[in-house]
Structure formats: C-alpha cells, structure tokens
Design a protein around this motif. Structure first.
Motif, PDB file in Angstrom:
ATOM      1  N   VAL A   1       0.857  -1.179   0.000  1.00 11.13           N
ATOM      2  CA  VAL A   1       0.000   0.000   0.000  1.00 11.13           C
ATOM      3  C   VAL A   1       0.894   1.229   0.000  1.00 11.13           C
ATOM      4  CG1 VAL A   1      -1.745   1.321   1.251  1.00 11.13           C
ATOM      5  CG2 VAL A   1      -1.882  -1.178   1.190  1.00 11.13           C
ATOM      6  N   ILE A   2       0.670   2.105  -0.963  1.00 14.13           N
ATOM      7  CA  ILE A   2       1.434   3.348  -1.052  1.00 14.13           C
ATOM      8  C   ILE A   2       0.530   4.497  -0.628  1.00 14.13           C
ATOM      9  CG2 ILE A   2       2.637   4.940  -2.605  1.00 14.13           C
ATOM     10  CD1 ILE A   2       3.551   2.587  -4.219  1.00 14.13           C
ATOM     11  N   ARG A   3       0.995   5.277   0.331  1.00 18.71           N
ATOM     12  CA  ARG A   3       0.234   6.422   0.845  1.00 18.71           C
ATOM     13  C   ARG A   3       1.017   7.707   0.609  1.00 18.71           C
ATOM     14  NH1 ARG A   3      -3.873   4.242   3.844  1.00 18.71           N
ATOM     15  NH2 ARG A   3      -3.521   2.120   4.641  1.00 18.71           N
ATOM     16  N   TRP A   4       0.303   8.785   0.299  1.00 17.57           N
ATOM     17  CA  TRP A   4       0.942  10.088   0.110  1.00 17.57           C
ATOM     18  C   TRP A   4      -0.068  11.184   0.394  1.00 17.57           C
ATOM     19  CZ3 TRP A   4      -1.201   7.139  -3.583  1.00 17.57           C
ATOM     20  CH2 TRP A   4      -2.038   7.755  -4.517  1.00 17.57           C
TER      21      TRP A   4
ATOM     22  N   ALA B   1      -2.215  18.586  -1.881  1.00 21.40           N
ATOM     23  CA  ALA B   1      -3.013  19.732  -1.456  1.00 21.40           C
ATOM     24  C   ALA B   1      -4.456  19.353  -1.157  1.00 21.40           C
ATOM     25  CB  ALA B   1      -2.967  20.821  -2.528  1.00 21.40           C
ATOM     26  N   ASP B   2      -4.969  18.322  -1.812  1.00 20.13           N
ATOM     27  CA  ASP B   2      -6.370  17.939  -1.609  1.00 20.13           C
ATOM     28  C   ASP B   2      -6.543  16.823  -0.592  1.00 20.13           C
ATOM     29  OD1 ASP B   2      -5.107  16.159  -3.247  1.00 20.13           O
ATOM     30  OD2 ASP B   2      -6.816  15.824  -4.572  1.00 20.13           O
ATOM     31  N   GLY B   3      -5.505  16.501   0.167  1.00 25.33           N
ATOM     32  CA  GLY B   3      -5.658  15.553   1.250  1.00 25.33           C
ATOM     33  C   GLY B   3      -4.792  14.317   1.114  1.00 25.33           C
ATOM     34  N   ALA B   4      -5.122  13.304   1.920  1.00 29.02           N
ATOM     35  CA  ALA B   4      -4.364  12.055   1.942  1.00 29.02           C
ATOM     36  C   ALA B   4      -4.906  11.082   0.914  1.00 29.02           C
ATOM     37  CB  ALA B   4      -4.417  11.435   3.339  1.00 29.02           C
ATOM     38  N   HIS B   5      -3.999  10.284   0.348  1.00 22.06           N
ATOM     39  CA  HIS B   5      -4.380   9.312  -0.679  1.00 22.06           C
ATOM     40  C   HIS B   5      -3.668   7.997  -0.414  1.00 22.06           C
ATOM     41  CE1 HIS B   5      -6.066  12.640  -3.109  1.00 22.06           C
ATOM     42  NE2 HIS B   5      -5.012  13.315  -2.676  1.00 22.06           N
ATOM     43  N   ALA B   6      -4.196   6.930  -1.031  1.00 19.23           N
ATOM     44  CA  ALA B   6      -3.569   5.618  -0.911  1.00 19.23           C
ATOM     45  C   ALA B   6      -3.952   4.771  -2.107  1.00 19.23           C
ATOM     46  CB  ALA B   6      -3.989   4.928   0.391  1.00 19.23           C
ATOM     47  N   ALA B   7      -3.064   3.858  -2.477  1.00 24.86           N
ATOM     48  CA  ALA B   7      -3.332   2.916  -3.567  1.00 24.86           C
ATOM     49  C   ALA B   7      -2.659   1.600  -3.228  1.00 24.86           C
ATOM     50  CB  ALA B   7      -2.808   3.458  -4.899  1.00 24.86           C
ATOM     51  N   LEU B   8      -3.257   0.513  -3.682  1.00 33.12           N
ATOM     52  CA  LEU B   8      -2.740  -0.825  -3.391  1.00 33.12           C
ATOM     53  C   LEU B   8      -2.226  -1.459  -4.675  1.00 33.12           C
ATOM     54  CD1 LEU B   8      -4.016  -3.539  -1.085  1.00 33.12           C
ATOM     55  CD2 LEU B   8      -3.885  -4.103  -3.505  1.00 33.12           C
ATOM     56  N   PHE B   9      -1.067  -2.122  -4.573  1.00 35.64           N
ATOM     57  CA  PHE B   9      -0.450  -2.778  -5.728  1.00 35.64           C
ATOM     58  C   PHE B   9      -0.056  -4.198  -5.347  1.00 35.64           C
ATOM     59  CE2 PHE B   9       0.277   1.752  -6.003  1.00 35.64           C
ATOM     60  CZ  PHE B   9      -0.056   2.055  -7.314  1.00 35.64           C
ATOM     61  N   THR B  10      -0.150  -5.101  -6.312  1.00 32.57           N
ATOM     62  CA  THR B  10       0.198  -6.500  -6.053  1.00 32.57           C
ATOM     63  C   THR B  10       1.273  -7.021  -7.000  1.00 32.57           C
ATOM     64  OG1 THR B  10      -1.624  -7.198  -7.489  1.00 32.57           O
ATOM     65  CG2 THR B  10      -2.082  -7.052  -5.120  1.00 32.57           C
ATOM     66  N   ASP B  11       1.766  -6.170  -7.892  1.00 38.53           N
ATOM     67  CA  ASP B  11       2.811  -6.617  -8.804  1.00 38.53           C
ATOM     68  C   ASP B  11       3.803  -5.491  -9.037  1.00 38.53           C
ATOM     69  OD1 ASP B  11       1.211  -4.933 -10.228  1.00 38.53           O
ATOM     70  OD2 ASP B  11       0.602  -6.391 -11.739  1.00 38.53           O
ATOM     71  N   GLU B  12       4.792  -5.757  -9.874  1.00 40.18           N
ATOM     72  CA  GLU B  12       5.847  -4.784 -10.134  1.00 40.18           C
ATOM     73  C   GLU B  12       5.282  -3.485 -10.674  1.00 40.18           C
ATOM     74  OE1 GLU B  12       9.568  -4.372 -13.258  1.00 40.18           O
ATOM     75  OE2 GLU B  12       9.225  -6.298 -12.268  1.00 40.18           O
ATOM     76  N   LEU B  13       5.884  -2.362 -10.297  1.00 34.47           N
ATOM     77  CA  LEU B  13       5.405  -1.075 -10.774  1.00 34.47           C
ATOM     78  C   LEU B  13       6.566  -0.115 -10.921  1.00 34.47           C
ATOM     79  CD1 LEU B  13       4.693   1.231  -8.008  1.00 34.47           C
ATOM     80  CD2 LEU B  13       4.105  -1.116  -7.402  1.00 34.47           C
ATOM     81  N   CYS B  14       6.349   0.899 -11.743  1.00 31.24           N
ATOM     82  CA  CYS B  14       7.367   1.914 -11.999  1.00 31.24           C
ATOM     83  C   CYS B  14       6.906   3.234 -11.407  1.00 31.24           C
ATOM     84  CB  CYS B  14       7.604   2.055 -13.501  1.00 31.24           C
ATOM     85  SG  CYS B  14       8.974   3.153 -13.918  1.00 31.24           S
ATOM     86  N   LEU B  15       7.850   3.993 -10.856  1.00 30.70           N
ATOM     87  CA  LEU B  15       7.585   5.313 -10.306  1.00 30.70           C
ATOM     88  C   LEU B  15       8.292   6.344 -11.180  1.00 30.70           C
ATOM     89  CD1 LEU B  15       8.138   3.132  -7.849  1.00 30.70           C
ATOM     90  CD2 LEU B  15       7.710   5.108  -6.410  1.00 30.70           C
TER      91      LEU B  15
ATOM     92  N   VAL C   1       6.525  12.720  -0.108  1.00 29.42           N
ATOM     93  CA  VAL C   1       6.938  11.515   0.615  1.00 29.42           C
ATOM     94  C   VAL C   1       5.933  10.399   0.333  1.00 29.42           C
ATOM     95  CG1 VAL C   1       7.338  10.495   2.880  1.00 29.42           C
ATOM     96  CG2 VAL C   1       8.025  12.857   2.430  1.00 29.42           C
ATOM     97  N   LEU C   2       6.456   9.229  -0.017  1.00 31.64           N
ATOM     98  CA  LEU C   2       5.625   8.038  -0.160  1.00 31.64           C
ATOM     99  C   LEU C   2       5.845   7.149   1.049  1.00 31.64           C
ATOM    100  CD1 LEU C   2       6.237   6.996  -3.892  1.00 31.64           C
ATOM    101  CD2 LEU C   2       4.446   8.488  -2.983  1.00 31.64           C
ATOM    102  N   ARG C   3       4.770   6.747   1.693  1.00 28.08           N
ATOM    103  CA  ARG C   3       4.868   5.765   2.764  1.00 28.08           C
ATOM    104  C   ARG C   3       4.416   4.437   2.178  1.00 28.08           C
ATOM    105  NH1 ARG C   3       6.562   7.854   7.254  1.00 28.08           N
ATOM    106  NH2 ARG C   3       6.553   5.726   8.071  1.00 28.08           N
ATOM    107  N   ILE C   4       5.304   3.456   2.198  1.00 28.99           N
ATOM    108  CA  ILE C   4       5.025   2.163   1.583  1.00 28.99           C
ATOM    109  C   ILE C   4       4.871   1.119   2.687  1.00 28.99           C
ATOM    110  CG2 ILE C   4       5.867   0.399   0.000  1.00 28.99           C
ATOM    111  CD1 ILE C   4       7.343   2.556  -1.500  1.00 28.99           C
ATOM    112  N   GLU C   5       3.687   0.529   2.749  1.00 31.06           N
ATOM    113  CA  GLU C   5       3.382  -0.495   3.752  1.00 31.06           C
ATOM    114  C   GLU C   5       3.285  -1.844   3.051  1.00 31.06           C
ATOM    115  OE1 GLU C   5      -0.300   0.722   5.412  1.00 31.06           O
ATOM    116  OE2 GLU C   5       0.431   2.688   6.068  1.00 31.06           O
ATOM    117  N   LEU C   6       4.023  -2.819   3.536  1.00 32.75           N
ATOM    118  CA  LEU C   6       3.986  -4.155   2.953  1.00 32.75           C
ATOM    119  C   LEU C   6       2.920  -5.001   3.642  1.00 32.75           C
ATOM    120  CD1 LEU C   6       7.780  -4.978   2.516  1.00 32.75           C
ATOM    121  CD2 LEU C   6       6.247  -3.654   1.049  1.00 32.75           C
ATOM    122  N   LYS C   7       2.154  -5.737   2.841  1.00 31.40           N
ATOM    123  CA  LYS C   7       1.120  -6.618   3.358  1.00 31.40           C
ATOM    124  C   LYS C   7       1.533  -8.067   3.113  1.00 31.40           C
ATOM    125  CE  LYS C   7      -1.457  -3.116   4.442  1.00 31.40           C
ATOM    126  NZ  LYS C   7      -1.676  -2.752   5.855  1.00 31.40           N
TER     127      LYS C   7
END
Length: 242
Positions: free
Chosen positions: A111-114, A117-131, A197-203
């Motif tokens: 789970v990536i959280r950031w 200006a419009d608030g907090a967001h989060a997205a979930l990923f289960t495979d390889e990704l590019c930033l 800042v990206l906060r990355i939480e591993l599940k």
C-alpha cells in the motif's frame, strides 16, 4: 433452536413443501391401492407391487427437495424466485470483489500512501510497478525533479525491493540514498530531497493481503502524486529529465 425450526417451517410452507409432499403421498396411496386390486387381474407378482411401493416411499425426500428448490406455475417447473434473487445478489457481490490475478494473494501486496493539497491518498499494488513522471508509470509524479522512469518496485525471492533507474535526483529510503534496496514493512520513500513523501506499507501474503484487497477498488490502480500548491500544467519543464 426453536426459532430456527420455526423459521424453517415457515420457509417450507412458503415453498409449498408440505402441500406437495402431502399430494404425493395421497397419489402414491391411491396408485398402490388401485394396483393391489389390479395385480391379481393381470397376474403381477406381489413382490413387484411391494418393490414399487417401497420405491415410491423412498422417493419422498426427493420430492421434498424438488419442492423446496422449484416452483410449479404457469411457466412450468422453474427455480424458486427467491433463490434466483439470492444467486443474482451473490453474483453481483462477486463481480465487485477485487480479482486476484497471477497469484497476487500468494505474493503479498503493498500500500502506497501520500499527501497532496487535496488531502491524503492511498493505492494498493500487487505486482511490479514503476515510479516516475512518465504516463506509463503506475505511480506517476507531477514533479519536474522526478525523471520519466525514476525507480521501480519489484518482488524478488519473496521480498519487495526498490531500484533507482539512473535518475537525476536519486531515490531515498528512510532518508538514505539507495541504488537498490529491500523495503521494510513500513518505509518512507522520496524521489528527490524536496519531493512528496511516499509511505510504503507491505502486506503479508494470505489474510493480510485479502483484507487489503477488500479495502481498495478492484482493477489496476494508478497513483497520481502531485506537489502541493502547484499547477500541474507547469511541471513539464526540463528540470530532472534524463
């Protein structure tokens, strides 16, 4: 227990199970009585008659089951409408559940959280990704200091790793510049010193991943990370390009 029994009796009555079984028993009784009178006339062995009666009696549970599942009406024998509605509701629920493809559950998730200006967001990923800043990046930055293909996150030998892709301004994990590094359970990632800042939480694989999947919309997500208080139209300058 008494409540469940009363509920079952009420449902069986609605489905006309008792009436159907009663009609069947009366029909079997009438046929067996008539058959007994005709058996001598046609020379039917008594054993055959008894076998037929036993078979008819043994079929009573089958008749009750069919009466529970099906309804007889003008349209013929059809499924009970309430059963069909329940199945349709279940299928609709299944259709909206996140789909696990390619063993995603077994590989775990992140789970990536950031914040922007419009608030907090989060997205979930289960495979390889590019930033990066490129349109093909699953985590897309609207920041001129971020390269088009800045870094990637991938899974190797059961662990998640992050790798800098030769960017201009580097990648840091928990404040330390890295070229390639494993991610911890909770990591702080930046693609430049002044960027978001990206906060990355591993599940973990299994129940933890299933719970996370149920908390996010299904499908392939794209995280749009914008700088707070800036106009995204002005962020395509050459700074940070490579």
């Amino acid at each position: 227990m008494a409540g469940r029994l009363a509920e079952w009796v009420s449902e069986a009555t609605r489905r006309r199970v008792f009436r159907t079984v009663g009609v069947y028993i009366v029909a079997v009784w009438g046929v067996s009585t008539g058959s007994a009178e005709l058996a001598d006339l046609f020379g039917v062995p008594p054993e055959w008659l008894r076998a037929g009666i036993y078979a008819a009696v043994a079929a009573i549970p089958v008749v009750a089951f069919l009466a529970w599942r099906f309804d007889i009406g003008r349209e013929g024998i059809v499924r009970d409408p309430r059963d069909l509605l329940t199945e349709q509701q279940r299928e609709a629920e299944l259709a909206t559940m996140p789909t696990i493809v390619g063993g995603d559950e077994g590989s775990g998730a992140l789970v990536i959280r950031w914040e922007s200006a419009d608030g907090a967001h989060a997205a979930l990923f289960t495979d390889e990704l590019c930033l990066g800043r490129g349109a093909d990046c699953r985590v897309r930055f609207y920041d001129p200091l971020v390269s088009r293909q800045h870094a990637r996150i991938y899974r190797e030998e059961g662990a998640w790793h992050i790798e800098d892709l030769g960017s201009r301004n580097g990648t840091t994990v928990d404040g330390v510049a890295v070229t390639r590094a494993p991610l911890g359970v909770d990591s702080e990632v930046r693609l430049n010193d002044d960027g978001p800042v990206l906060r990355i939480e591993l599940k973990a694989a299994g129940a933890e991943t299933r719970e996370a999947l149920a908390s996010f919309p299904p499908g392939q997500p794209t995280a749009h990370v914008r700088l707070a208080g800036t106009d995204s139209a002005t962020k395509g300058s050459a700074t940070g390009r490579r």
